[in-house]
Design a protein around this motif. Structure first.
Motif, PDB file in Angstrom:
ATOM      1  N   GLY A 185      42.375   3.891  -6.259  1.00 56.58           N
ATOM      2  CA  GLY A 185      41.947   2.908  -5.272  1.00 56.58           C
ATOM      3  C   GLY A 185      40.805   2.007  -5.676  1.00 56.58           C
ATOM      4  O   GLY A 185      40.409   1.141  -4.901  1.00 56.58           O
ATOM      5  N   PHE A 186      40.246   2.174  -6.869  1.00 51.24           N
ATOM      6  CA  PHE A 186      39.139   1.315  -7.267  1.00 51.24           C
ATOM      7  C   PHE A 186      39.591  -0.131  -7.425  1.00 51.24           C
ATOM      8  O   PHE A 186      38.867  -1.061  -7.058  1.00 51.24           O
ATOM      9  N   ALA A 187      40.782  -0.351  -7.963  1.00 50.22           N
ATOM     10  CA  ALA A 187      41.286  -1.717  -8.134  1.00 50.22           C
ATOM     11  C   ALA A 187      41.511  -2.377  -6.781  1.00 50.22           C
ATOM     12  O   ALA A 187      41.141  -3.540  -6.572  1.00 50.22           O
ATOM     13  N   ALA A 188      42.104  -1.645  -5.850  1.00 48.53           N
ATOM     14  CA  ALA A 188      42.351  -2.204  -4.518  1.00 48.53           C
ATOM     15  C   ALA A 188      41.042  -2.513  -3.805  1.00 48.53           C
ATOM     16  O   ALA A 188      40.906  -3.566  -3.160  1.00 48.53           O
ATOM     17  N   ARG A 189      40.064  -1.626  -3.921  1.00 42.68           N
ATOM     18  CA  ARG A 189      38.762  -1.872  -3.281  1.00 42.68           C
ATOM     19  C   ARG A 189      38.060  -3.064  -3.892  1.00 42.68           C
ATOM     20  O   ARG A 189      37.443  -3.868  -3.185  1.00 42.68           O
ATOM     21  N   TRP A 190      38.154  -3.197  -5.220  1.00 43.32           N
ATOM     22  CA  TRP A 190      37.533  -4.346  -5.873  1.00 43.32           C
ATOM     23  C   TRP A 190      38.203  -5.643  -5.404  1.00 43.32           C
ATOM     24  O   TRP A 190      37.510  -6.634  -5.137  1.00 43.32           O
ATOM     25  N   LEU A 191      39.522  -5.643  -5.279  1.00 49.60           N
ATOM     26  CA  LEU A 191      40.217  -6.834  -4.790  1.00 49.60           C
ATOM     27  C   LEU A 191      39.830  -7.143  -3.343  1.00 49.60           C
ATOM     28  O   LEU A 191      39.646  -8.315  -2.987  1.00 49.60           O
ATOM     29  N   LEU A 192      39.679  -6.110  -2.514  1.00 47.92           N
ATOM     30  CA  LEU A 192      39.257  -6.331  -1.126  1.00 47.92           C
ATOM     31  C   LEU A 192      37.833  -6.888  -1.052  1.00 47.92           C
ATOM     32  O   LEU A 192      37.547  -7.792  -0.263  1.00 47.92           O
ATOM     33  N   ILE A 193      36.945  -6.344  -1.865  1.00 48.47           N
ATOM     34  CA  ILE A 193      35.569  -6.851  -1.885  1.00 48.47           C
ATOM     35  C   ILE A 193      35.552  -8.291  -2.366  1.00 48.47           C
ATOM     36  O   ILE A 193      34.843  -9.140  -1.814  1.00 48.47           O
ATOM     37  N   THR A 194      36.350  -8.609  -3.395  1.00 43.75           N
ATOM     38  CA  THR A 194      36.416  -9.972  -3.899  1.00 43.75           C
ATOM     39  C   THR A 194      36.945 -10.915  -2.823  1.00 43.75           C
ATOM     40  O   THR A 194      36.399 -12.009  -2.617  1.00 43.75           O
ATOM     41  N   ALA A 195      37.999 -10.502  -2.126  1.00 46.21           N
ATOM     42  CA  ALA A 195      38.544 -11.330  -1.042  1.00 46.21           C
ATOM     43  C   ALA A 195      37.505 -11.519   0.065  1.00 46.21           C
ATOM     44  O   ALA A 195      37.365 -12.625   0.609  1.00 46.21           O
ATOM     45  N   ALA A 196      36.758 -10.479   0.391  1.00 46.52           N
ATOM     46  CA  ALA A 196      35.726 -10.581   1.425  1.00 46.52           C
ATOM     47  C   ALA A 196      34.607 -11.519   0.985  1.00 46.52           C
ATOM     48  O   ALA A 196      34.099 -12.310   1.788  1.00 46.52           O
ATOM     49  N   LEU A 197      34.213 -11.450  -0.283  1.00 47.00           N
ATOM     50  CA  LEU A 197      33.170 -12.351  -0.783  1.00 47.00           C
ATOM     51  C   LEU A 197      33.609 -13.805  -0.698  1.00 47.00           C
ATOM     52  O   LEU A 197      32.868 -14.671  -0.210  1.00 47.00           O
ATOM     53  N   PHE A 198      34.827 -14.100  -1.171  1.00 41.16           N
ATOM     54  CA  PHE A 198      35.308 -15.477  -1.118  1.00 41.16           C
ATOM     55  C   PHE A 198      35.567 -15.911   0.324  1.00 41.16           C
ATOM     56  O   PHE A 198      35.290 -17.058   0.684  1.00 41.16           O
TER      57      PHE A 198
END
Length: 165
Positions: A132-145
């Motif tokens: 789940g680290f990849a999915a969490r990183w993608l979610l954090i990136t989406a939240a930042l943008f």
């Protein structure tokens, strides 16, 4: 009216209310803090190089070379392209730069777990799953943008005058 020398002196000094006292550089306190930071760095270096110092040194030199020769030209070119695409509208640029930089920093720090290369070792050491680290990183990136886009929209909405004005 004052004399010309008085005016020049007042202009050089600036308004009295805006003068901020500057700390004295080279004071004993600054020298003590600097000495303590050098001692801490030396201790960390000795502890770090206590194990396999050759591979650690190769890793540091390799990381510096990869950053300077590969990554720096890549993100400088990406930044130049961003400025070109936005046609000089600087208000847009930082709303892309900041989330991209934070996302890149998170990717850099957590890359071994995001890529899944060390998931077995991570699970053995921490007794936690590395899934789940990849999915969490993608979610954090989406939240930042997404947050940056909302902030930009709010700022742009505040700047525009009403249609009736």
């Amino acid at each position: 009216m004052g004399h010309a020398a008085d005016l020049r002196r007042a202009v050089r000094r600036g308004p009295v209310a805006k003068r901020i006292p500057r700390p004295v550089l080279g004071s004993p306190f600054h020298l003590l803090v600097l000495l303590c930071s050098f001692v801490l760095c030396a201790y960390a270096g000795v502890r770090l190089l206590d194990g396999d110092w050759l591979m650690i040194t190769v890793w540091f030199v390799g990381a510096a070379l990869i950053h300077d020769l590969v990554l720096l030209p890549l993100y400088a070119a990406a930044d130049r392209a961003l400025i070109t695409v936005t046609a000089g509208r600087t208000a847009w640029v930082n709303h892309v730069r900041v989330p991209a930089a934070l996302s890149g920093l998170l990717l850099l720090v957590w890359f071994p777990l995001i890529s899944g290369r060390v998931s077995e070792r991570y699970a053995a050491v921490t007794a936690l799953s590395a899934e789940g680290f990849a999915a969490r990183w993608l979610l954090i990136t989406a939240a930042l943008f997404g947050g940056s886009a909302v902030l930009f929209a709010m700022r742009a909405g505040r700047r525009r005058p009403e249609a009736g004005e």
